[in-house]
Design an enzyme around this catalytic site. Structure first.
Site, PDB file in Angstrom:
ATOM      1  N   ARG A 173      45.170  63.127  26.029  1.00 59.36           N
ATOM      2  CA  ARG A 173      43.703  62.567  25.305  1.00 59.36           C
ATOM      3  C   ARG A 173      44.156  61.465  25.032  1.00 59.36           C
ATOM      4  O   ARG A 173      45.320  61.272  24.014  1.00 59.36           O
ATOM      5  CB  ARG A 173      43.683  63.911  24.251  1.00 59.36           C
ATOM      6  CG  ARG A 173      43.236  65.233  24.236  1.00 59.36           C
ATOM      7  CD  ARG A 173      43.123  65.809  23.347  1.00 59.36           C
ATOM      8  NE  ARG A 173      42.712  67.199  23.104  1.00 59.36           N
ATOM      9  CZ  ARG A 173      41.792  68.091  24.193  1.00 59.36           C
ATOM     10  NH1 ARG A 173      41.108  67.687  24.578  1.00 59.36           N
ATOM     11  NH2 ARG A 173      42.287  69.590  24.089  1.00 59.36           N
TER      12      ARG A 173
ATOM     13  N   GLY B 220      40.953  68.151  27.697  1.00 59.78           N
ATOM     14  CA  GLY B 220      41.796  69.735  27.619  1.00 59.78           C
ATOM     15  C   GLY B 220      41.926  70.054  29.587  1.00 59.78           C
ATOM     16  O   GLY B 220      40.271  69.999  30.286  1.00 59.78           O
TER      17      GLY B 220
ATOM     18  N   GLY C  45      30.257  93.707  25.056  1.00 62.66           N
ATOM     19  CA  GLY C  45      29.695  95.027  24.231  1.00 62.66           C
ATOM     20  C   GLY C  45      29.705  94.816  23.149  1.00 62.66           C
ATOM     21  O   GLY C  45      30.169  95.804  22.073  1.00 62.66           O
TER      22      GLY C  45
ATOM     23  N   GLY D  27      35.863  66.511  29.682  1.00 63.97           N
ATOM     24  CA  GLY D  27      34.747  66.272  28.457  1.00 63.97           C
ATOM     25  C   GLY D  27      33.618  65.166  28.085  1.00 63.97           C
ATOM     26  O   GLY D  27      34.450  64.459  28.878  1.00 63.97           O
ATOM     27  N   ASP D  28      33.400  65.818  26.929  1.00 64.74           N
ATOM     28  CA  ASP D  28      32.480  65.394  26.191  1.00 64.74           C
ATOM     29  C   ASP D  28      33.380  63.211  25.710  1.00 64.74           C
ATOM     30  O   ASP D  28      33.592  62.189  26.088  1.00 64.74           O
ATOM     31  CB  ASP D  28      31.388  65.324  25.180  1.00 64.74           C
ATOM     32  CG  ASP D  28      32.599  65.795  23.852  1.00 64.74           C
ATOM     33  OD1 ASP D  28      33.752  65.901  24.220  1.00 64.74           O
ATOM     34  OD2 ASP D  28      31.588  66.336  22.906  1.00 64.74           O
ATOM     35  N   GLY D  29      35.404  63.812  24.993  1.00 62.89           N
ATOM     36  CA  GLY D  29      35.581  62.538  24.991  1.00 62.89           C
ATOM     37  C   GLY D  29      36.213  61.713  26.130  1.00 62.89           C
ATOM     38  O   GLY D  29      35.912  60.469  25.752  1.00 62.89           O
ATOM     39  N   SER D  30      35.919  62.618  26.928  1.00 60.37           N
ATOM     40  CA  SER D  30      36.531  61.475  28.584  1.00 60.37           C
ATOM     41  C   SER D  30      35.294  61.007  28.980  1.00 60.37           C
ATOM     42  O   SER D  30      35.879  59.559  29.555  1.00 60.37           O
ATOM     43  CB  SER D  30      36.612  62.614  29.662  1.00 60.37           C
ATOM     44  OG  SER D  30      37.583  63.750  29.189  1.00 60.37           O
TER      45      SER D  30
ATOM     46  N   ASP E 156      34.446  75.268  27.496  1.00 62.32           N
ATOM     47  CA  ASP E 156      33.323  74.675  26.118  1.00 62.32           C
ATOM     48  C   ASP E 156      32.427  75.321  26.849  1.00 62.32           C
ATOM     49  O   ASP E 156      31.526  75.945  26.557  1.00 62.32           O
ATOM     50  CB  ASP E 156      34.146  73.669  25.335  1.00 62.32           C
ATOM     51  CG  ASP E 156      35.218  73.876  24.636  1.00 62.32           C
ATOM     52  OD1 ASP E 156      36.318  74.534  24.848  1.00 62.32           O
ATOM     53  OD2 ASP E 156      35.565  72.897  24.159  1.00 62.32           O
TER      54      ASP E 156
ATOM     55  N   ARG F 222      40.179  67.587  44.706  1.00 64.28           N
ATOM     56  CA  ARG F 222      39.818  68.035  46.447  1.00 64.28           C
ATOM     57  C   ARG F 222      38.444  67.226  46.610  1.00 64.28           C
ATOM     58  O   ARG F 222      38.354  66.736  47.507  1.00 64.28           O
ATOM     59  CB  ARG F 222      40.234  69.837  46.427  1.00 64.28           C
ATOM     60  CG  ARG F 222      39.838  69.909  47.960  1.00 64.28           C
ATOM     61  CD  ARG F 222      40.059  71.258  47.932  1.00 64.28           C
ATOM     62  NE  ARG F 222      40.325  72.160  49.499  1.00 64.28           N
ATOM     63  CZ  ARG F 222      39.167  72.335  49.956  1.00 64.28           C
ATOM     64  NH1 ARG F 222      38.086  72.201  48.923  1.00 64.28           N
ATOM     65  NH2 ARG F 222      38.786  72.721  51.278  1.00 64.28           N
TER      66      ARG F 222
ATOM     67  N   THR G  64      35.416  71.409  31.772  1.00 63.81           N
ATOM     68  CA  THR G  64      35.617  71.726  30.203  1.00 63.81           C
ATOM     69  C   THR G  64      35.688  73.205  30.262  1.00 63.81           C
ATOM     70  O   THR G  64      34.396  73.828  30.307  1.00 63.81           O
ATOM     71  CB  THR G  64      34.877  70.901  29.027  1.00 63.81           C
ATOM     72  OG1 THR G  64      35.506  71.932  27.603  1.00 63.81           O
ATOM     73  CG2 THR G  64      33.793  71.375  29.039  1.00 63.81           C
TER      74      THR G  64
ATOM     75  N   ASP H 197      29.576  72.942  26.621  1.00 62.66           N
ATOM     76  CA  ASP H 197      29.459  72.075  25.193  1.00 62.66           C
ATOM     77  C   ASP H 197      28.970  70.825  25.952  1.00 62.66           C
ATOM     78  O   ASP H 197      28.389  69.933  25.163  1.00 62.66           O
ATOM     79  CB  ASP H 197      30.257  71.989  24.418  1.00 62.66           C
ATOM     80  CG  ASP H 197      31.234  70.269  24.528  1.00 62.66           C
ATOM     81  OD1 ASP H 197      31.652  70.705  26.041  1.00 62.66           O
ATOM     82  OD2 ASP H 197      32.660  70.276  23.225  1.00 62.66           O
TER      83      ASP H 197
ATOM     84  N   ARG I 141      35.782  74.624  20.958  1.00 63.92           N
ATOM     85  CA  ARG I 141      35.856  73.856  19.561  1.00 63.92           C
ATOM     86  C   ARG I 141      34.118  73.957  18.812  1.00 63.92           C
ATOM     87  O   ARG I 141      34.985  75.049  18.393  1.00 63.92           O
ATOM     88  CB  ARG I 141      35.674  71.900  20.580  1.00 63.92           C
ATOM     89  CG  ARG I 141      36.157  70.903  19.464  1.00 63.92           C
ATOM     90  CD  ARG I 141      35.940  69.969  20.933  1.00 63.92           C
ATOM     91  NE  ARG I 141      36.960  70.012  21.451  1.00 63.92           N
ATOM     92  CZ  ARG I 141      38.008  69.627  21.552  1.00 63.92           C
ATOM     93  NH1 ARG I 141      38.510  69.460  20.709  1.00 63.92           N
ATOM     94  NH2 ARG I 141      38.680  69.299  22.082  1.00 63.92           N
TER      95      ARG I 141
HETATM   96  O1  F6P Z   1      38.280  71.410  24.567  1.00 61.30           O
HETATM   97  C1  F6P Z   1      38.557  72.090  25.842  1.00 61.30           C
HETATM   98  C2  F6P Z   1      39.666  73.213  24.383  1.00 61.30           C
HETATM   99  O2  F6P Z   1      40.751  74.015  24.908  1.00 61.30           O
HETATM  100  C3  F6P Z   1      39.374  73.897  22.673  1.00 61.30           C
HETATM  101  O3  F6P Z   1      38.226  75.114  23.096  1.00 61.30           O
HETATM  102  C4  F6P Z   1      40.006  73.720  22.118  1.00 61.30           C
HETATM  103  O4  F6P Z   1      39.511  73.573  20.733  1.00 61.30           O
HETATM  104  C5  F6P Z   1      41.332  73.138  22.722  1.00 61.30           C
HETATM  105  O5  F6P Z   1      40.174  72.107  23.956  1.00 61.30           O
HETATM  106  C6  F6P Z   1      42.779  72.865  22.432  1.00 61.30           C
HETATM  107  O6  F6P Z   1      43.002  71.678  22.672  1.00 61.30           O
HETATM  108  P1  F6P Z   1      44.450  71.568  22.471  1.00 61.30           P
HETATM  109  O7  F6P Z   1      44.464  72.123  23.659  1.00 61.30           O
HETATM  110  O8  F6P Z   1      44.242  70.008  22.528  1.00 61.30           O
HETATM  111  O9  F6P Z   1      45.706  71.867  21.642  1.00 61.30           O
END
Ligand code: F6P
Length: 319
Positions: free
Chosen positions: A72, A11, A185, A102-105, A127, A21, A125, A129, A171
């Protein structure tokens, strides 16, 4: 090392351009040629690779998205796909690769290292995460987008005396929901890392109404379910005027915040430095405002932890 490449994968996240850059210019500054791989790992497989110059990364620091595009890649998950990728890297005489994602990458980067190809990961990312770094590139911008949207929702929520259930991305992680919840808040924050039964959310709703609150904001992280599911139960049990907003991909776009631009600039340059020092299979990150690097395997084996003190603080302040 005289020729390196950079790609973005997974993502997109605001600040990825600033990281590209930074990597490109740091490399050129050190006399190293840099190549951009377009469309993530798919571009690596198909050889969608072009040299980047100082000028080709000009005027992008303030743009969201990624100038290298992203994907992806299912093909890269196969051995054949990865073999083709390595072939392309060899064909272009590329000696090291920076992967922003992110972690998948990072799992993809790990596979390349296992095939003998040096890679460095840069966490990008929204997220937040990824373990071993306090923040990932894009999180701060996404957070500010969410806060801005919820502030707007609050205006109409108050006027109509409504209960809003707002779903945010992340995610499996609750960081966006948690930090946004504290910043706006919110009355309740529902995240995967903490068990908040819907009964407790309803109790807090009643308590708020009792003390004269005109509106309520409840934030749901997508990792726990949908805002619609929660809204249905809340509406049924309270009969409050309830509305749902799913913020969706708006959270991924927009001009990166100053924080993300600075983080991306620091991390993109650090990734090049590591490659030039002969390091591989590392991830750069930021801990206590210091740029650090860790083993990608270690980062991927670790579990991302949320700061529960923020959760408890938010709960004590939104009474
Ligand atoms: O990892 C980034 C993210 O935006 C997540 O927050 C979300 O669950 C996912 O990617 C959405 O993926 P896609 O853009 O493939 O729908």
């Amino acid at each position: 090392m005289k020729r390196i490449a950079v790609l973005t994968s997974g993502g997109d996240a605001p600040g990825m351009n600033a990281a590209i850059r930074s990597s490109v210019r740091r490399a050129i500054y050190n006399g190293v040629q840099v190549f951009g791989v377009y469309n993530g790992y798919n571009g690596l497989i198909s050889g969608n690779i072009e040299e980047l110059t100082v000028g080709s990364v000009g005027d992008i620091i303030h743009h969201g998205g990624t100038m290298l595009f992203t994907a992806r890649s299912d093909e890269f998950r196969t051995e054949e796909g990865r073999a083709k990728a390595v072939e392309q890297l060899k064909k272009h005489d590329i000696e090291g690769l920076i992967v922003i994602g992110g972690d998948g990458s990072f799992r993809g980067a790990q596979k390349l290292t296992q095939l003998g190809f040096p890679t460095i990961g840069v966490p990008g990312t929204i997220d937040n995460d990824i373990p071993c770094t306090d923040y990932t590139i894009g999180f701060d911008t996404a957070l500010n987008t969410v806060v801005d949207c919820i502030d707007k929702i609050r205006d109409t929520a108050t006027s109509h005396e409504r209960t809003y259930i707002i779903e945010v991305m992340g995610r499996d992680a609750g960081d966006i929901a948690l930090f946004a919840g504290l910043a706006v808040g919110a009355e309740s924050i529902i995240i995967p890392e903490a068990t908040t039964g819907v009964e407790n959310v309803i109790e807090r709703l009643y308590a708020g109404r009792k003390r004269g609150k005109k509106h309520s904001i409840i934030i749901v992280a997508e990792g726990v379910g949908t805002a619609h599911q929660y809204a249905e139960i809340i509406k049924k049990q309270t009969n409050f005027d309830t509305r749902v907003t799913v913020l969706g991909h708006i959270q991924r776009g927009g001009s990166p915040s100053a924080f993300d631009r600075i983080l991306a600039s620091r991390l993109g340059a650090a990734a090049v430095d590591l490659l030039l020092e002969g390091k591989q299979d590392r991830m750069v990150g930021m801990k206590n405002n210091q740029i650090i690097d860790v083993d990608i395997d270690e980062a991927l084996a670790d579990k991302h932890e949320i700061d529960m003190s923020i959760f408890h603080l938010a709960r004590t302040l939104s009474i």
